[in-house]
Design a protein around this motif. Structure first.
Motif, PDB file in Angstrom:
ATOM      1  N   THR A  32       0.847  -1.193   0.000  1.00  0.00           N
ATOM      2  CA  THR A  32       0.000   0.000   0.000  1.00  0.00           C
ATOM      3  C   THR A  32       0.880   1.239   0.000  1.00  0.00           C
ATOM      4  N   ILE A  33       0.480   2.207  -0.816  1.00  0.00           N
ATOM      5  CA  ILE A  33       1.165   3.495  -0.827  1.00  0.00           C
ATOM      6  C   ILE A  33       0.129   4.589  -0.594  1.00  0.00           C
ATOM      7  N   VAL A  34       0.599   5.714  -0.068  1.00  0.00           N
ATOM      8  CA  VAL A  34      -0.260   6.884   0.099  1.00  0.00           C
ATOM      9  C   VAL A  34       0.185   7.900  -0.942  1.00  0.00           C
ATOM     10  N   VAL A  35      -0.760   8.307  -1.785  1.00  0.00           N
ATOM     11  CA  VAL A  35      -0.466   9.227  -2.870  1.00  0.00           C
ATOM     12  C   VAL A  35      -1.176  10.548  -2.599  1.00  0.00           C
ATOM     13  N   GLU A  36      -0.407  11.644  -2.656  1.00  0.00           N
ATOM     14  CA  GLU A  36      -0.979  12.973  -2.451  1.00  0.00           C
ATOM     15  C   GLU A  36      -1.173  13.620  -3.822  1.00  0.00           C
ATOM     16  N   VAL A  37      -2.429  13.960  -4.115  1.00  0.00           N
ATOM     17  CA  VAL A  37      -2.788  14.566  -5.396  1.00  0.00           C
ATOM     18  C   VAL A  37      -3.117  16.032  -5.150  1.00  0.00           C
ATOM     19  N   GLU A  38      -2.509  16.890  -5.939  1.00  0.00           N
ATOM     20  CA  GLU A  38      -2.725  18.327  -5.799  1.00  0.00           C
ATOM     21  C   GLU A  38      -3.574  18.820  -6.961  1.00  0.00           C
ATOM     22  N   ARG A  39      -4.569  19.664  -6.648  1.00  0.00           N
ATOM     23  CA  ARG A  39      -5.360  20.282  -7.702  1.00  0.00           C
ATOM     24  C   ARG A  39      -5.441  21.771  -7.436  1.00  0.00           C
ATOM     25  N   ARG A  40      -5.530  22.529  -8.500  1.00  0.00           N
ATOM     26  CA  ARG A  40      -5.577  23.987  -8.390  1.00  0.00           C
ATOM     27  C   ARG A  40      -6.984  24.445  -8.722  1.00  0.00           C
ATOM     28  N   VAL A  41      -7.628  25.131  -7.775  1.00  0.00           N
ATOM     29  CA  VAL A  41      -9.004  25.590  -7.948  1.00  0.00           C
ATOM     30  C   VAL A  41      -9.104  27.058  -7.543  1.00  0.00           C
ATOM     31  N   PRO A  42     -10.044  27.793  -8.141  1.00  0.00           N
ATOM     32  CA  PRO A  42     -10.232  29.181  -7.719  1.00  0.00           C
ATOM     33  C   PRO A  42     -10.966  29.252  -6.390  1.00  0.00           C
ATOM     34  N   HIS A  43     -10.551  30.190  -5.543  1.00  0.00           N
ATOM     35  CA  HIS A  43     -11.237  30.412  -4.272  1.00  0.00           C
ATOM     36  C   HIS A  43     -12.658  30.871  -4.582  1.00  0.00           C
ATOM     37  N   PRO A  44     -13.674  30.337  -3.867  1.00  0.00           N
ATOM     38  CA  PRO A  44     -15.056  30.658  -4.212  1.00  0.00           C
ATOM     39  C   PRO A  44     -15.405  32.140  -4.104  1.00  0.00           C
ATOM     40  N   ARG A  45     -14.775  32.827  -3.177  1.00  0.00           N
ATOM     41  CA  ARG A  45     -15.118  34.236  -2.988  1.00  0.00           C
ATOM     42  C   ARG A  45     -14.126  35.197  -3.640  1.00  0.00           C
ATOM     43  N   PHE A  46     -12.833  34.914  -3.460  1.00  0.00           N
ATOM     44  CA  PHE A  46     -11.808  35.853  -3.911  1.00  0.00           C
ATOM     45  C   PHE A  46     -11.241  35.528  -5.290  1.00  0.00           C
ATOM     46  N   HIS A  59      -3.150   0.498  -4.027  1.00  0.00           N
ATOM     47  CA  HIS A  59      -2.571  -0.842  -3.949  1.00  0.00           C
ATOM     48  C   HIS A  59      -1.358  -0.929  -4.864  1.00  0.00           C
ATOM     49  N   ASP A  60      -0.230  -1.346  -4.307  1.00  0.00           N
ATOM     50  CA  ASP A  60       1.028  -1.492  -5.045  1.00  0.00           C
ATOM     51  C   ASP A  60       1.495  -2.934  -4.848  1.00  0.00           C
ATOM     52  N   GLU A  61       1.060  -3.818  -5.733  1.00  0.00           N
ATOM     53  CA  GLU A  61       1.309  -5.256  -5.583  1.00  0.00           C
ATOM     54  C   GLU A  61       2.798  -5.583  -5.533  1.00  0.00           C
ATOM     55  N   SER A  62       3.602  -4.987  -6.412  1.00  0.00           N
ATOM     56  CA  SER A  62       5.022  -5.329  -6.470  1.00  0.00           C
ATOM     57  C   SER A  62       5.891  -4.430  -5.595  1.00  0.00           C
ATOM     58  N   GLU A  63       5.285  -3.511  -4.900  1.00  0.00           N
ATOM     59  CA  GLU A  63       5.981  -2.580  -3.997  1.00  0.00           C
ATOM     60  C   GLU A  63       7.132  -1.867  -4.720  1.00  0.00           C
ATOM     61  N   GLN A  64       6.829  -1.334  -5.904  1.00  0.00           N
ATOM     62  CA  GLN A  64       7.861  -0.665  -6.706  1.00  0.00           C
ATOM     63  C   GLN A  64       7.936   0.833  -6.456  1.00  0.00           C
ATOM     64  N   ALA A  65       6.874   1.459  -5.968  1.00  0.00           N
ATOM     65  CA  ALA A  65       6.870   2.904  -5.747  1.00  0.00           C
ATOM     66  C   ALA A  65       7.530   3.247  -4.417  1.00  0.00           C
ATOM     67  N   LYS A  66       8.318   4.291  -4.428  1.00  0.00           N
ATOM     68  CA  LYS A  66       9.006   4.768  -3.221  1.00  0.00           C
ATOM     69  C   LYS A  66       8.583   6.202  -2.939  1.00  0.00           C
ATOM     70  N   VAL A  67       8.897   6.692  -1.752  1.00  0.00           N
ATOM     71  CA  VAL A  67       8.547   8.053  -1.351  1.00  0.00           C
ATOM     72  C   VAL A  67       9.195   9.051  -2.314  1.00  0.00           C
ATOM     73  N   GLY A  68       8.420   9.999  -2.804  1.00  0.00           N
ATOM     74  CA  GLY A  68       8.914  11.012  -3.722  1.00  0.00           C
ATOM     75  C   GLY A  68       8.666  10.702  -5.182  1.00  0.00           C
ATOM     76  N   ASP A  69       8.225   9.494  -5.505  1.00  0.00           N
ATOM     77  CA  ASP A  69       7.951   9.132  -6.893  1.00  0.00           C
ATOM     78  C   ASP A  69       6.654   9.780  -7.375  1.00  0.00           C
ATOM     79  N   LYS A  70       6.640  10.126  -8.663  1.00  0.00           N
ATOM     80  CA  LYS A  70       5.425  10.610  -9.305  1.00  0.00           C
ATOM     81  C   LYS A  70       4.750   9.389  -9.924  1.00  0.00           C
ATOM     82  N   VAL A  71       3.483   9.132  -9.553  1.00  0.00           N
ATOM     83  CA  VAL A  71       2.816   7.899  -9.972  1.00  0.00           C
ATOM     84  C   VAL A  71       1.448   8.196 -10.585  1.00  0.00           C
ATOM     85  N   LEU A  72       0.975   7.236 -11.377  1.00  0.00           N
ATOM     86  CA  LEU A  72      -0.363   7.274 -11.951  1.00  0.00           C
ATOM     87  C   LEU A  72      -1.186   6.204 -11.256  1.00  0.00           C
TER      88      LEU A  72
END
Length: 93
Positions: A32-46, A59-72
Motif C-alpha cells: 500500500t502506498i499513500v499518494v498525495e494529489v494536488e489540484r488547483r481551484v479558484p477560491h469561491p469568494r476571492f 494498492h502497489d502489488e510489487s511494492e515498486q513505488a518509493k517516497v517522492g515518486d510521481k505515480v499514476l
C-alpha cells in the motif's frame, strides 16, 4: 421477441475509471502506498487560484513505488476500508 433482439444488440459499456497523478508520501505499509494529489481551484469568494491536496491509498502489488515518486493511479473496487485505487505506473523516480 423484439425486446430480446434490442437487448442483445447494445454492447455493455465498461465504467469510466478515474485517473490521478500524484506524489507518493508514504510506502511504509505492505503493498500500500499513500499518494498525495494536488489540484488547483479558484477560491469561491476571492477567485485567487489556490492549491488543494487529497490523499489516496493505493494498492502497489510489487511494492515498486518509493517516497517522492510521481505515480499514476486508477480507481478500482474497494480493496479494504480505505483502499480504492490501484497503482498503474511509476512515471518518475
Amino acid at each position: 421477441m423484439s425486446e430480446a433482439t434490442t437487448a442483445e444488440a447494445q454492447p455493455i459499456k465498461a465504467p469510466v475509471r478515474k485517473e490521478r497523478v500524484g506524489m507518493v508520501v508514504s510506502d511504509k505499509m505492505n503493498k500500500t502506498i499513500v499518494v498525495e494529489v494536488e489540484r488547483r481551484v479558484p477560491h469561491p469568494r476571492f477567485k485567487k487560484i489556490i492549491r488543494k491536496t487529497s490523499k489516496f491509498y493505493a494498492h502497489d502489488e510489487s511494492e515498486q513505488a518509493k517516497v517522492g515518486d510521481k505515480v499514476l493511479i486508477v480507481e478500482c473496487r474497494p480493496l479494504s476500508k480505505l483502499k480504492r485505487w490501484n497503482l498503474v505506473e511509476v512515471q518518475k523516480h
